[in-house]
Design a protein around this motif. Structure first.
Motif, PDB file in Angstrom:
ATOM      1  N   ASP A   2     -28.126 -50.771  13.778  1.00 45.56           N
ATOM      2  CA  ASP A   2     -27.453 -49.751  12.982  1.00 45.56           C
ATOM      3  C   ASP A   2     -28.332 -48.511  12.899  1.00 45.56           C
ATOM      4  OD1 ASP A   2     -25.491 -48.681  11.410  1.00 45.56           O
ATOM      5  OD2 ASP A   2     -26.302 -49.505   9.550  1.00 45.56           O
ATOM      6  N   LEU A   3     -27.845 -47.423  13.469  1.00 45.99           N
ATOM      7  CA  LEU A   3     -28.601 -46.173  13.438  1.00 45.99           C
ATOM      8  C   LEU A   3     -28.175 -45.349  12.230  1.00 45.99           C
ATOM      9  CD1 LEU A   3     -28.503 -44.989  17.161  1.00 45.99           C
ATOM     10  CD2 LEU A   3     -30.405 -46.028  15.953  1.00 45.99           C
ATOM     11  N   SER A   4     -29.152 -44.844  11.528  1.00 40.76           N
ATOM     12  CA  SER A   4     -28.830 -43.962  10.408  1.00 40.76           C
ATOM     13  C   SER A   4     -28.447 -42.588  10.947  1.00 40.76           C
ATOM     14  CB  SER A   4     -30.021 -43.847   9.456  1.00 40.76           C
ATOM     15  OG  SER A   4     -31.054 -43.102  10.063  1.00 40.76           O
ATOM     16  N   ALA A   5     -27.836 -41.783  10.108  1.00 40.37           N
ATOM     17  CA  ALA A   5     -27.456 -40.431  10.513  1.00 40.37           C
ATOM     18  C   ALA A   5     -28.694 -39.612  10.868  1.00 40.37           C
ATOM     19  CB  ALA A   5     -26.658 -39.755   9.409  1.00 40.37           C
ATOM     20  N   ALA A   6     -29.773 -39.791  10.087  1.00 41.89           N
ATOM     21  CA  ALA A   6     -30.999 -39.029  10.358  1.00 41.89           C
ATOM     22  C   ALA A   6     -31.569 -39.382  11.731  1.00 41.89           C
ATOM     23  CB  ALA A   6     -32.032 -39.289   9.272  1.00 41.89           C
ATOM     24  N   THR A   7     -31.508 -40.668  12.089  1.00 42.96           N
ATOM     25  CA  THR A   7     -32.007 -41.081  13.404  1.00 42.96           C
ATOM     26  C   THR A   7     -31.193 -40.420  14.511  1.00 42.96           C
ATOM     27  OG1 THR A   7     -32.714 -43.196  12.483  1.00 42.96           O
ATOM     28  CG2 THR A   7     -32.501 -43.067  14.873  1.00 42.96           C
ATOM     29  N   PHE A   8     -29.888 -40.385  14.349  1.00 42.96           N
ATOM     30  CA  PHE A   8     -29.034 -39.713  15.323  1.00 42.96           C
ATOM     31  C   PHE A   8     -29.456 -38.253  15.502  1.00 42.96           C
ATOM     32  CE2 PHE A   8     -25.461 -36.788  15.826  1.00 42.96           C
ATOM     33  CZ  PHE A   8     -25.070 -37.103  17.113  1.00 42.96           C
ATOM     34  N   TRP A   9     -29.654 -37.552  14.395  1.00 42.81           N
ATOM     35  CA  TRP A   9     -30.041 -36.140  14.466  1.00 42.81           C
ATOM     36  C   TRP A   9     -31.395 -35.975  15.153  1.00 42.81           C
ATOM     37  CZ3 TRP A   9     -26.699 -32.424  13.872  1.00 42.81           C
ATOM     38  CH2 TRP A   9     -25.590 -32.599  13.040  1.00 42.81           C
ATOM     39  N   TRP A  10     -32.380 -36.842  14.813  1.00 41.65           N
ATOM     40  CA  TRP A  10     -33.705 -36.724  15.429  1.00 41.65           C
ATOM     41  C   TRP A  10     -33.653 -37.013  16.922  1.00 41.65           C
ATOM     42  CZ3 TRP A  10     -36.618 -33.670  13.096  1.00 41.65           C
ATOM     43  CH2 TRP A  10     -36.818 -33.708  11.716  1.00 41.65           C
ATOM     44  N   VAL A  11     -32.869 -38.020  17.321  1.00 43.69           N
ATOM     45  CA  VAL A  11     -32.738 -38.324  18.749  1.00 43.69           C
ATOM     46  C   VAL A  11     -32.079 -37.148  19.476  1.00 43.69           C
ATOM     47  CG1 VAL A  11     -31.564 -39.826  20.426  1.00 43.69           C
ATOM     48  CG2 VAL A  11     -32.769 -40.824  18.465  1.00 43.69           C
ATOM     49  N   ALA A  12     -31.040 -36.578  18.874  1.00 43.76           N
ATOM     50  CA  ALA A  12     -30.383 -35.415  19.491  1.00 43.76           C
ATOM     51  C   ALA A  12     -31.354 -34.244  19.620  1.00 43.76           C
ATOM     52  CB  ALA A  12     -29.155 -35.007  18.680  1.00 43.76           C
ATOM     53  N   ALA A  13     -32.191 -34.025  18.603  1.00 48.33           N
ATOM     54  CA  ALA A  13     -33.188 -32.952  18.676  1.00 48.33           C
ATOM     55  C   ALA A  13     -34.183 -33.232  19.797  1.00 48.33           C
ATOM     56  CB  ALA A  13     -33.907 -32.801  17.344  1.00 48.33           C
ATOM     57  N   GLY A  14     -34.602 -34.485  19.934  1.00 49.04           N
ATOM     58  CA  GLY A  14     -35.520 -34.856  21.017  1.00 49.04           C
ATOM     59  C   GLY A  14     -34.908 -34.633  22.385  1.00 49.04           C
ATOM     60  N   VAL A  15     -33.625 -34.961  22.529  1.00 50.77           N
ATOM     61  CA  VAL A  15     -32.927 -34.733  23.804  1.00 50.77           C
ATOM     62  C   VAL A  15     -32.870 -33.235  24.103  1.00 50.77           C
ATOM     63  CG1 VAL A  15     -30.685 -34.918  24.960  1.00 50.77           C
ATOM     64  CG2 VAL A  15     -31.627 -36.887  23.741  1.00 50.77           C
ATOM     65  N   ALA A  16     -32.616 -32.418  23.088  1.00 52.39           N
ATOM     66  CA  ALA A  16     -32.570 -30.961  23.297  1.00 52.39           C
ATOM     67  C   ALA A  16     -33.939 -30.426  23.721  1.00 52.39           C
ATOM     68  CB  ALA A  16     -32.082 -30.257  22.030  1.00 52.39           C
ATOM     69  N   VAL A  17     -35.001 -30.942  23.113  1.00 47.14           N
ATOM     70  CA  VAL A  17     -36.353 -30.510  23.496  1.00 47.14           C
ATOM     71  C   VAL A  17     -36.652 -30.948  24.930  1.00 47.14           C
ATOM     72  CG1 VAL A  17     -38.812 -30.826  23.029  1.00 47.14           C
ATOM     73  CG2 VAL A  17     -37.239 -30.377  21.149  1.00 47.14           C
ATOM     74  N   ALA A  18     -36.285 -32.164  25.292  1.00 47.92           N
ATOM     75  CA  ALA A  18     -36.510 -32.644  26.660  1.00 47.92           C
ATOM     76  C   ALA A  18     -35.725 -31.799  27.659  1.00 47.92           C
ATOM     77  CB  ALA A  18     -36.118 -34.111  26.778  1.00 47.92           C
ATOM     78  N   ALA A  19     -34.488 -31.447  27.312  1.00 48.99           N
ATOM     79  CA  ALA A  19     -33.685 -30.592  28.198  1.00 48.99           C
ATOM     80  C   ALA A  19     -34.331 -29.223  28.346  1.00 48.99           C
ATOM     81  CB  ALA A  19     -32.270 -30.464  27.655  1.00 48.99           C
ATOM     82  N   GLU A  20     -34.909 -28.699  27.269  1.00 49.45           N
ATOM     83  CA  GLU A  20     -35.594 -27.404  27.349  1.00 49.45           C
ATOM     84  C   GLU A  20     -36.795 -27.499  28.272  1.00 49.45           C
ATOM     85  OE1 GLU A  20     -38.211 -24.240  27.015  1.00 49.45           O
ATOM     86  OE2 GLU A  20     -38.750 -26.231  26.321  1.00 49.45           O
ATOM     87  N   LEU A  21     -37.552 -28.581  28.174  1.00 45.58           N
ATOM     88  CA  LEU A  21     -38.714 -28.745  29.044  1.00 45.58           C
ATOM     89  C   LEU A  21     -38.299 -28.849  30.510  1.00 45.58           C
ATOM     90  CD1 LEU A  21     -40.824 -31.230  26.907  1.00 45.58           C
ATOM     91  CD2 LEU A  21     -41.340 -28.831  27.376  1.00 45.58           C
ATOM     92  N   ALA A  22     -37.141 -29.443  30.755  1.00 45.25           N
ATOM     93  CA  ALA A  22     -36.662 -29.596  32.132  1.00 45.25           C
ATOM     94  C   ALA A  22     -36.095 -28.298  32.685  1.00 45.25           C
ATOM     95  CB  ALA A  22     -35.609 -30.693  32.194  1.00 45.25           C
ATOM     96  N   THR A  23     -35.499 -27.467  31.835  1.00 48.32           N
ATOM     97  CA  THR A  23     -34.825 -26.266  32.325  1.00 48.32           C
ATOM     98  C   THR A  23     -35.547 -24.965  32.015  1.00 48.32           C
ATOM     99  OG1 THR A  23     -33.511 -26.031  30.306  1.00 48.32           O
ATOM    100  CG2 THR A  23     -32.572 -27.382  32.081  1.00 48.32           C
ATOM    101  N   GLY A  24     -36.413 -24.951  31.003  1.00 49.48           N
ATOM    102  CA  GLY A  24     -37.097 -23.721  30.623  1.00 49.48           C
ATOM    103  C   GLY A  24     -36.224 -22.778  29.822  1.00 49.48           C
ATOM    104  N   THR A  25     -35.111 -23.250  29.305  1.00 52.45           N
ATOM    105  CA  THR A  25     -34.210 -22.427  28.506  1.00 52.45           C
ATOM    106  C   THR A  25     -34.664 -22.463  27.059  1.00 52.45           C
ATOM    107  OG1 THR A  25     -32.426 -23.009  29.985  1.00 52.45           O
ATOM    108  CG2 THR A  25     -31.796 -22.030  27.900  1.00 52.45           C
ATOM    109  N   PHE A  26     -35.316 -21.411  26.616  1.00 52.80           N
ATOM    110  CA  PHE A  26     -35.914 -21.396  25.276  1.00 52.80           C
ATOM    111  C   PHE A  26     -34.861 -21.521  24.182  1.00 52.80           C
ATOM    112  CE2 PHE A  26     -38.402 -19.774  21.717  1.00 52.80           C
ATOM    113  CZ  PHE A  26     -39.584 -20.448  21.915  1.00 52.80           C
ATOM    114  N   TYR A  27     -33.642 -21.121  24.472  1.00 52.97           N
ATOM    115  CA  TYR A  27     -32.579 -21.214  23.470  1.00 52.97           C
ATOM    116  C   TYR A  27     -32.323 -22.667  23.065  1.00 52.97           C
ATOM    117  CZ  TYR A  27     -31.517 -16.284  24.071  1.00 52.97           C
ATOM    118  OH  TYR A  27     -31.590 -14.927  24.090  1.00 52.97           O
TER     119      TYR A  27
END
Length: 146
Positions: A2-27
């Motif tokens: 069972d994932l809490s809502a906060a865990t979902f948000w943190w995982v999504a933030a981590g995925v966004a940071v990883a995508a930024e590192l892969a693409t270089g899109t600072f936005y």
């Protein structure tokens, strides 16, 4: 599991940071800030609607601020004529004579280079400065007299 809502948000933030590192899109980092705000809202026990609102407001505000900051700064010169990219820009060379095709052979950094005049400059022998480097060509402009 069972994932809490906060865990979902943190995982999504981590995925966004990883995508930024892969693409270089600072936005994407600004978007990750919004997702982090959603996680903090979840930790505070706010409803799902308020979590989404917090993520949207913070993400949009961070993106808008970053866009405004980038737009307010002047654009840098193209790489071919930017001294921060190419340290040859601004260096001085001696031109003995210009050919009929508007090119000259100059000695620079211990070797012979083919040079051409910057558009609008007069073809006269003497001291010139490197205005740009285009491939293996020097683009020269008359050097201002001291």
């Amino acid at each position: 599991m069972d994932l809490s809502a906060a865990t979902f948000w943190w995982v999504a933030a981590g995925v966004a940071v990883a995508a930024e590192l892969a693409t270089g899109t600072f936005y994407l980092l600004m978007f990750a800030l919004g997702l982090g705000a959603g996680a903090l809202a979840a930790h505070l026990g706010l409803s799902s609607t308020l979590q989404i609102v917090a993520a949207a407001v913070v993400g949009a505000a961070a993106t808008a601020l970053w866009h405004w900051k980038r737009a307010s700064h002047p654009k840098s010169a193209p790489a071919a004529s930017n001294r921060d990219v190419n340290l040859d820009i601004g260096e001085r060379v001696q031109v003995a004579a210009w050919g009929s095709d508007g090119t000259a052979r100059v000695t620079y950094r211990g070797t012979q280079w083919t040079a051409r005049l910057q558009p609008g400059a007069a073809a006269a022998p003497g001291e010139h400065r490197v205005a740009a480097v285009e491939g293996n060509w020097l683009v020269l402009a008359p050097a201002p007299s001291n």
